[in-house]
Design a protein around this motif. Structure first.
Motif, PDB file in Angstrom:
ATOM      1  N   GLN A 110       0.841  -1.207   0.000  1.00  0.00           N
ATOM      2  CA  GLN A 110       0.000   0.000   0.000  1.00  0.00           C
ATOM      3  C   GLN A 110       0.870   1.249   0.000  1.00  0.00           C
ATOM      4  N   HIS A 111       1.862   1.271   0.845  1.00  0.00           N
ATOM      5  CA  HIS A 111       2.887   2.312   0.818  1.00  0.00           C
ATOM      6  C   HIS A 111       4.236   1.714   1.195  1.00  0.00           C
ATOM      7  N   ARG A 112       4.218   0.861   2.227  1.00  0.00           N
ATOM      8  CA  ARG A 112       5.423   0.143   2.625  1.00  0.00           C
ATOM      9  C   ARG A 112       5.325  -1.313   2.175  1.00  0.00           C
ATOM     10  N   ARG A 113       6.500  -1.938   2.098  1.00  0.00           N
ATOM     11  CA  ARG A 113       6.555  -3.331   1.669  1.00  0.00           C
ATOM     12  C   ARG A 113       5.759  -4.236   2.605  1.00  0.00           C
ATOM     13  N   ASN A 114       5.717  -3.908   3.896  1.00  0.00           N
ATOM     14  CA  ASN A 114       5.069  -4.781   4.874  1.00  0.00           C
ATOM     15  C   ASN A 114       3.596  -4.454   5.090  1.00  0.00           C
ATOM     16  N   ALA A 115       2.962  -3.800   4.130  1.00  0.00           N
ATOM     17  CA  ALA A 115       1.589  -3.330   4.319  1.00  0.00           C
ATOM     18  C   ALA A 115       0.601  -4.439   4.623  1.00  0.00           C
ATOM     19  N   THR A 116       0.818  -5.646   4.086  1.00  0.00           N
ATOM     20  CA  THR A 116      -0.122  -6.728   4.345  1.00  0.00           C
ATOM     21  C   THR A 116       0.241  -7.538   5.583  1.00  0.00           C
ATOM     22  N   LEU A 117       1.413  -7.258   6.173  1.00  0.00           N
ATOM     23  CA  LEU A 117       1.773  -7.910   7.430  1.00  0.00           C
ATOM     24  C   LEU A 117       1.089  -7.197   8.595  1.00  0.00           C
ATOM     25  N   VAL A 118       0.954  -7.895   9.710  1.00  0.00           N
ATOM     26  CA  VAL A 118       0.318  -7.308  10.881  1.00  0.00           C
ATOM     27  C   VAL A 118       1.047  -6.026  11.281  1.00  0.00           C
ATOM     28  N   ASP A 119       2.355  -6.094  11.334  1.00  0.00           N
ATOM     29  CA  ASP A 119       3.150  -4.968  11.786  1.00  0.00           C
ATOM     30  C   ASP A 119       3.018  -3.756  10.883  1.00  0.00           C
ATOM     31  N   GLY A 120       2.820  -3.979   9.599  1.00  0.00           N
ATOM     32  CA  GLY A 120       2.763  -2.867   8.670  1.00  0.00           C
ATOM     33  C   GLY A 120       1.500  -2.044   8.767  1.00  0.00           C
ATOM     34  N   ALA A 121       0.426  -2.620   9.281  1.00  0.00           N
ATOM     35  CA  ALA A 121      -0.859  -1.913   9.314  1.00  0.00           C
ATOM     36  C   ALA A 121      -0.814  -0.672  10.193  1.00  0.00           C
ATOM     37  N   ARG A 122       0.045  -0.670  11.204  1.00  0.00           N
ATOM     38  CA  ARG A 122       0.049   0.473  12.135  1.00  0.00           C
ATOM     39  C   ARG A 122       0.434   1.776  11.428  1.00  0.00           C
ATOM     40  N   HIS A 123       1.340   1.697  10.452  1.00  0.00           N
ATOM     41  CA  HIS A 123       1.754   2.903   9.737  1.00  0.00           C
ATOM     42  C   HIS A 123       0.616   3.429   8.866  1.00  0.00           C
ATOM     43  N   ASP A 124       0.004   2.541   8.094  1.00  0.00           N
ATOM     44  CA  ASP A 124      -1.080   2.971   7.213  1.00  0.00           C
ATOM     45  C   ASP A 124      -2.295   3.430   8.007  1.00  0.00           C
ATOM     46  N   ALA A 125      -2.556   2.783   9.132  1.00  0.00           N
ATOM     47  CA  ALA A 125      -3.699   3.180   9.963  1.00  0.00           C
ATOM     48  C   ALA A 125      -3.517   4.599  10.487  1.00  0.00           C
ATOM     49  N   ALA A 126      -2.323   4.905  10.963  1.00  0.00           N
ATOM     50  CA  ALA A 126      -2.065   6.249  11.491  1.00  0.00           C
ATOM     51  C   ALA A 126      -2.199   7.292  10.387  1.00  0.00           C
ATOM     52  N   TYR A 127      -1.681   6.985   9.209  1.00  0.00           N
ATOM     53  CA  TYR A 127      -1.755   7.940   8.099  1.00  0.00           C
ATOM     54  C   TYR A 127      -3.195   8.177   7.661  1.00  0.00           C
ATOM     55  N   LEU A 128      -3.972   7.109   7.524  1.00  0.00           N
ATOM     56  CA  LEU A 128      -5.358   7.267   7.082  1.00  0.00           C
ATOM     57  C   LEU A 128      -6.201   7.978   8.125  1.00  0.00           C
ATOM     58  N   ALA A 129      -5.959   7.689   9.402  1.00  0.00           N
ATOM     59  CA  ALA A 129      -6.711   8.386  10.455  1.00  0.00           C
ATOM     60  C   ALA A 129      -6.441   9.887  10.383  1.00  0.00           C
ATOM     61  N   GLU A 130      -5.200  10.247  10.106  1.00  0.00           N
ATOM     62  CA  GLU A 130      -4.865  11.672   9.961  1.00  0.00           C
ATOM     63  C   GLU A 130      -5.610  12.281   8.774  1.00  0.00           C
TER      64      GLU A 130
END
Length: 403
Positions: free
Chosen positions: A368-388
């Motif tokens: 989605q933006h980072r390589r780990n977007a589909t991993l559990v750990d990667g969701a925290r980055h995309d979640a924070a960005y989308l919430a913003e």
């Protein structure tokens, strides 16, 4: 008709991560889930399935693994319980057993129809993930109706399949694990091998994902990649939870290795390409690049300690099959989406989870933006960005968002 600022569709790890971040902004929202929290982990994995990432790498906004086995690998059922606990601690407003049947625009709002009524909302976050359904190629239609065929998402255990030979198509993590389990059960197994990335489970005394995490390899963004389209299609790692598993291990266990499945003759004979050696050579080259990067970072010279895997030839055809398991990947699926934001292949058009339709977002997509977007750990980055981004759209002021 109930109204809310944001509707999140899906209560898996990605949807719950977005919910946690929206709560930090004070944004009213609801999370709609067709079953229970983490339903796909409860019903869409085989019985012995475990996460491919170690427990410590199950980081989510405001939440991390607290157990006594950080280097272990949670079973699918344990991970579902882990997410249920996260939902409770986060006070996520989840509506379980609520199936979405339609999402359409209505002026500056969206109407989200479910089997329990319709919601009006300013924003929608699609958090159904990238693994909605198994991707089964058209070749499947060439097999006789007497041969049982299932996608990897429907596979549970060897007893589910009729007696006889099994063809597993696909050799990334899912395919090699299923082939291994079937071979251990005494089945005659043929594995059709496509593109993959060979990877040791441990290297230099640590889990290989620990090194990739330290290197920042998993956090590389799409903008950093020379070819974003190719990056989104890069072969998956060939990993198993807590143990080494590659084509050499399977070969030694008696699994028949073959190249890509190219056709089916007479409904009974599977015919394979003569490309197994080339495919495994490319996988070997990818492995060496990864190990070289780890060595440079850690000051190791250990790459030679991982033996090269040479696969010559491979079977060219197989008969006597009773079943086929398609481990050929997954794809997202949005049969309920009535907003024109899908491309010709059925994928969302987006940038960092923001679609062309104002107020319509997505999380948990491949790279989605980072390589780990589909991993559990990667969701925290995309979640924070989308919430913003949602907060900006709704003109909410930032409060205290844990990431």
């Amino acid at each position: 008709m109930p109204t809310t600022d944001t509707v999140i569709i899906g209560a898996g790890h990605a949807g719950l991560a977005v919910s946690h971040c929206l709560t930090g902004y004070g944004i009213e929202h609801v999370v709609l889930e067709r079953g229970q929290v983490a339903q796909r982990w409860r019903s869409g994995r085989w019985d012995s399935c475990r996460l491919l990432t170690p427990n410590w790498l199950s980081r989510l906004p405001g939440w991390s693994y607290q157990g006594d086995d950080p280097d272990g690998f949670m079973s699918a059922a344990s991970f579902a319980d882990h997410l249920s606990a996260y939902a409770r601690i986060s006070r996520a407003p989840v509506r379980e057993n609520t199936t979405v049947i339609g999402v359409r625009g209505d002026g500056e709002s969206y109407l989200v129809s479910t089997d329990a009524g319709t919601w009006r909302t300013r924003c929608v976050v699609i958090a159904t993930g990238y693994h909605s359904r198994s991707l089964v190629p058209a070749l499947a239609g060439g097999f006789s109706p007497t041969i049982t065929q299932i996608g990897a998402a429907a596979y549970r255990n060897p007893t589910q399949l009729p007696v006889g030979g099994v063809l597993v198509v696909g050799a990334s993590s899912t395919g090699v694990q299923i082939a291994d389990e079937l071979a251990r059960s005494g089945r005659e197994v043929t594995l059709a091998v496509g593109e993959h990335t060979r990877m040791p489970r441990r290297y230099g005394g640590r889990d290989v994902l620990c090194w990739l995490d330290r290197l920042g390899s998993l956090d590389r963004t799409l903008d950093e990649m020379p070819d974003p389209h190719r990056a989104r299609r890069e072969p998956s790692f060939q990993l198993a939870a807590g143990r080494a598993l590659d084509l050499g291990v399977l070969r030694d266990r008696g699994v028949h290795l073959a190249g890509r499945l190219v056709r089916v003759d007479g409904g009974q004979r599977a015919v394979f390409a003569d490309d197994l050696q080339d495919t495994t050579t490319r996988a070997e080259n990818r492995l060496r690049r990864v190990l070289g990067a780890i060595d440079r970072y850690a000051g190791f010279t250990h790459a030679a300690d991982v033996p090269s895997l040479v696969i010559d030839g491979g079977v060219r055809q197989v008969t006597g099959l009773s079943s086929v398991v398609w481990a050929t990947g997954f794809r997202p699926d949005y049969p309920w989406l009535q907003v024109p934001v899908l491309d010709s292949a059925g994928h969302l058009r987006h940038r960092r989870g923001i679609t062309e339709a104002p107020g319509l977002f997505a999380v948990g997509l491949r790279f989605q933006h980072r390589r780990n977007a589909t991993l559990v750990d990667g969701a925290r980055h995309d979640a924070a960005y989308l919430a913003e981004q949602i907060a900006v759209r709704l003109r909410h002021r930032n409060t205290n968002v844990a990431t």
